[in-house]
Write a protein that holds these residues in place. Structure first.
Motif, PDB file in Angstrom:
ATOM      1  N   GLN A 130     -16.994  19.593  41.743  1.00 13.18           N
ATOM      2  CA  GLN A 130     -15.873  18.598  41.014  1.00 13.18           C
ATOM      3  C   GLN A 130     -14.997  17.870  42.158  1.00 13.18           C
ATOM      4  O   GLN A 130     -14.679  18.723  43.137  1.00 13.18           O
ATOM      5  N   LYS A 132     -11.799  17.591  42.184  1.00 17.10           N
ATOM      6  CA  LYS A 132     -10.613  18.476  42.708  1.00 17.10           C
ATOM      7  C   LYS A 132     -10.838  19.562  43.381  1.00 17.10           C
ATOM      8  O   LYS A 132      -9.877  20.096  44.106  1.00 17.10           O
ATOM      9  N   GLU A 133     -12.183  20.167  43.507  1.00 14.97           N
ATOM     10  CA  GLU A 133     -12.658  21.087  44.619  1.00 14.97           C
ATOM     11  C   GLU A 133     -13.277  20.560  45.849  1.00 14.97           C
ATOM     12  O   GLU A 133     -13.794  21.344  46.529  1.00 14.97           O
ATOM     13  N   ASP A 357      -6.951  19.279  49.185  1.00 18.10           N
ATOM     14  CA  ASP A 357      -6.992  19.389  47.626  1.00 18.10           C
ATOM     15  C   ASP A 357      -5.445  19.881  47.041  1.00 18.10           C
ATOM     16  O   ASP A 357      -5.259  19.427  46.061  1.00 18.10           O
ATOM     17  N   LYS A 358      -4.682  20.696  48.076  1.00 17.78           N
ATOM     18  CA  LYS A 358      -3.646  21.411  47.493  1.00 17.78           C
ATOM     19  C   LYS A 358      -2.247  20.513  47.658  1.00 17.78           C
ATOM     20  O   LYS A 358      -1.485  20.795  47.079  1.00 17.78           O
ATOM     21  N   ARG A 362      -4.283  13.072  49.651  1.00 13.33           N
ATOM     22  CA  ARG A 362      -5.453  13.289  50.695  1.00 13.33           C
ATOM     23  C   ARG A 362      -4.885  12.211  51.743  1.00 13.33           C
ATOM     24  O   ARG A 362      -5.247  12.582  53.092  1.00 13.33           O
ATOM     25  N   SER A 412     -13.015  15.113  52.522  1.00 16.81           N
ATOM     26  CA  SER A 412     -12.452  15.339  51.133  1.00 16.81           C
ATOM     27  C   SER A 412     -12.245  14.001  50.452  1.00 16.81           C
ATOM     28  O   SER A 412     -12.213  13.790  49.078  1.00 16.81           O
ATOM     29  N   SER A 477      -8.741  11.663  42.662  1.00 18.90           N
ATOM     30  CA  SER A 477      -8.998  12.527  43.666  1.00 18.90           C
ATOM     31  C   SER A 477      -8.835  13.990  43.332  1.00 18.90           C
ATOM     32  O   SER A 477      -9.435  14.841  44.046  1.00 18.90           O
ATOM     33  N   PHE A 478      -8.004  14.166  41.903  1.00 15.47           N
ATOM     34  CA  PHE A 478      -7.864  15.495  41.754  1.00 15.47           C
ATOM     35  C   PHE A 478      -8.471  15.645  40.246  1.00 15.47           C
ATOM     36  O   PHE A 478      -7.807  16.579  39.475  1.00 15.47           O
ATOM     37  N   THR A 479      -9.329  14.925  39.720  1.00 15.65           N
ATOM     38  CA  THR A 479      -9.860  15.156  38.360  1.00 15.65           C
ATOM     39  C   THR A 479     -10.900  16.233  38.445  1.00 15.65           C
ATOM     40  O   THR A 479     -11.520  16.635  39.572  1.00 15.65           O
ATOM     41  N   ALA A 480     -11.470  16.448  37.233  1.00 18.04           N
ATOM     42  CA  ALA A 480     -12.551  17.674  36.907  1.00 18.04           C
ATOM     43  C   ALA A 480     -13.800  17.002  36.705  1.00 18.04           C
ATOM     44  O   ALA A 480     -14.760  17.598  36.925  1.00 18.04           O
TER      45      ALA A 480
END
Length: 500
Positions: A130, A132-133, A357-358, A362, A412, A477-480
């Motif tokens: 995904q 987000k990962e 990611d965290k 980005r 990423s 960028s951080f969706t599922a």
């Protein structure tokens, strides 16, 4: 994700099988570097010829990554990666059997094709993980795969020494290099029979048009043309280098002929780009806001990959000889010390993706890491024979961390630009990593190590400035899940609705 990483089931099995495929291509790609001085002595090569072989090793990866990117989007990563792994045995055996400089040039040019394997895994990982990962997944793929450079520089000299009785007591570099290709080819067959392109029930999306990247604005079209020219320029630079004194692989007329062929290739690329984007250019087609992307953002990622992966390629290619000559070491010891640079890929590239990611941005992750690349290479400029070897190693590892983390941070972002064209975009960005490697190693072949480190450091600081002011945070960028992503069921439903 990190807790389940070693479960070796479902998507994690695919991730592990894919990074190992990349690992083997990297072992093959860098199987010459640990033996550069040994081969030079045995085949009576001039220092300029040895440096030029390092450039040849990278050159054909530039067009290969573009071509592989298009084939990948059309045929899928399973077939593409398997064939590439099986092809690796050809340049490996050619290198192992080479008897002179000209044969080595041809074998290392062919080896550059193997270096394009990275692009394939980017798409495979993007299919299984995904958004987000994406940072940590791509970082593990790239970092653990790049660890193959460490495998080449650390393990291959030991294999060559331990089998020296087959070579009359001399370093058995021919066997070590041949072995890497044989193993890669065997794994290519295994990979083909044990992976699939997407999770069950998910559609493998393909570009609507093939032959070139489909852009969404006229401005992006011209930016893509300039980008294509840059890659052709790098190949022209190699042709110029192969004609210079002490090299003489090409005559002056052959160099001009090569330039003419490259001009023809650029014209063909431009024609295909126009053909794919003709409706946009003549005003017959416009794209909805949700479909648009800016090629300028791809160009910025190309620059970040020049300063990260391009510098890594240059460093991995020259560090064994650099340590050997600077500190008067045996080539096996120098190769093992130089291997500390690629060794960090095990953690540094994944950490770049994980931070991306965290951290929540980005863009700023990329900017900060680029500053680190610049500062660390400027520090490496001052390494000389008066330094304690542990301090020299520490500085090169400091540079290694930031350069490799920059690779993870770059990729990423790459799959977020336009999902169905990930292969082509990853190919473009990846090719510019090789562009950086060719340019940096050309500078090195004409100057010295301090000049190379300074050049790489300044370029990274300029890149950090560009990222801070012009790089945009990618959407979702951080969706599922990717925006508009389809499954087989939704595709079938849409077909039924159309029929009704």
């Amino acid at each position: 994700m990190l807790k389940k990483l070693f479960s070796f089931s479902d998507r994690y099995r695919i991730l592990h099988q894919t990074w190992f495929a990349f690992f083997l291509t990297f072992v093959c790609w860098f199987n010459f570097a640990p033996f550069a001085t040994t081969i030079g002595k045995e085949l009576h090569l001039a220092p300029e010829q040895i440096k030029t072989l390092g450039i040849c090793n990278l050159a054909l990866t530039i067009p290969a990554r573009l071509i592989i990117g298009m084939l990948l989007d059309r045929f899928g990563p399973r077939i593409t990666y398997s064939i590439l792994l099986m092809f690796a045995v050809v340049p490996c055996l050619a290198t192992a059997l080479a008897q002179d400089f000209n044969q080595l040039v041809i074998s290392r040019l062919l080896m550059g094709i193997v270096g394009s394997g990275f692009v394939v895994g980017i798409r495979m990982v993007a299919e299984w993980f995904q958004p987000k990962e994406m940072g940590v997944a791509q970082g593990i793929y790239g970092g653990w795969g790049n660890f193959g450079a460490f495998g080449a520089e650390f393990a291959l000299p030991m294999i060559a020494v331990s089998t020296s009785f087959f070579a009359g007591g001399a370093s058995n570099w021919r066997f070590a290099i041949a072995l890497t290709g044989i193993i890669a080819a065997i794994y290519g067959v295994i990979y083909y029979n044990t992976v699939q392109d997407t999770p069950t029930g998910k559609v493998y999306s393909k570009p609507k048009k093939n032959g070139s990247l489909e852009v969404t604005s006229i401005k992006s079209f011209w930016a893509m043309i300039v980008s294509n020219f840059g890659l052709i320029f790098a190949l022209g630079l190699l042709a110029w280098r192969l004609e210079q004194k002490n090299i003489h692989f090409l005559t002056l007329s052959q160099m001009y002929l090569t330039w003419l062929l490259l001009a023809g290739l650029f014209a063909y690329q431009t024609y295909k780009a126009w053909e794919v984007n003709r409706e946009l250019l003549i005003g017959k087609k416009t794209y909805a806001a949700s479909e648009r992307f800016q090629f300028g953002q791809v160009a910025l990622l190309e620059f970040t990959y020049i300063t990260s992966f391009g510098s890594e390629l240059a460093a991995v290619s020259m560090l064994p000889a650099f340590f050997e000559k600077t500190f008067a070491l045996e080539h096996v010891i120098a190769g093992m010390i130089a291997a500390t640079y690629p060794f960090l890929n095990l953690v540094s590239r994944p950490s770049g993706g994980l931070i991306s990611d965290k951290f929540g941005s980005r863009k700023w992750t990329m900017t900060i890491i680029s500053v680190g690349i610049g500062v660390s290479y400027l520090m490496a400029h001052f390494i000389n024979s008066s330094w304690p070897i542990p301090v020299a190693i520490a500085v090169t590892m400091f540079a290694a961390y930031f350069a490799q983390a920059g690779c993870g941070a770059t990729y990423s972002i790459v799959p977020m630009i336009k999902k169905e064209a990930t292969g082509q975009i990853a190919g473009n960005v990846g090719a510019y990593g090789n562009f950086g490697g060719v340019v940096y190693l050309t500078i090195f072949s004409l100057t010295d190590a301090p000049t190379l480190f300074t050049t790489m450091g300044i370029a990274a600081l300029i890149c950090a400035f560009m990222c801070a002011f012009f790089l945009k945070e990618p959407k979702g960028s951080f969706t599922a899940a990717y925006e508009g992503e389809l499954t087989e069921s939704t595709t079938q439903n849409s077909i039924l609705l159309t029929e009704e």
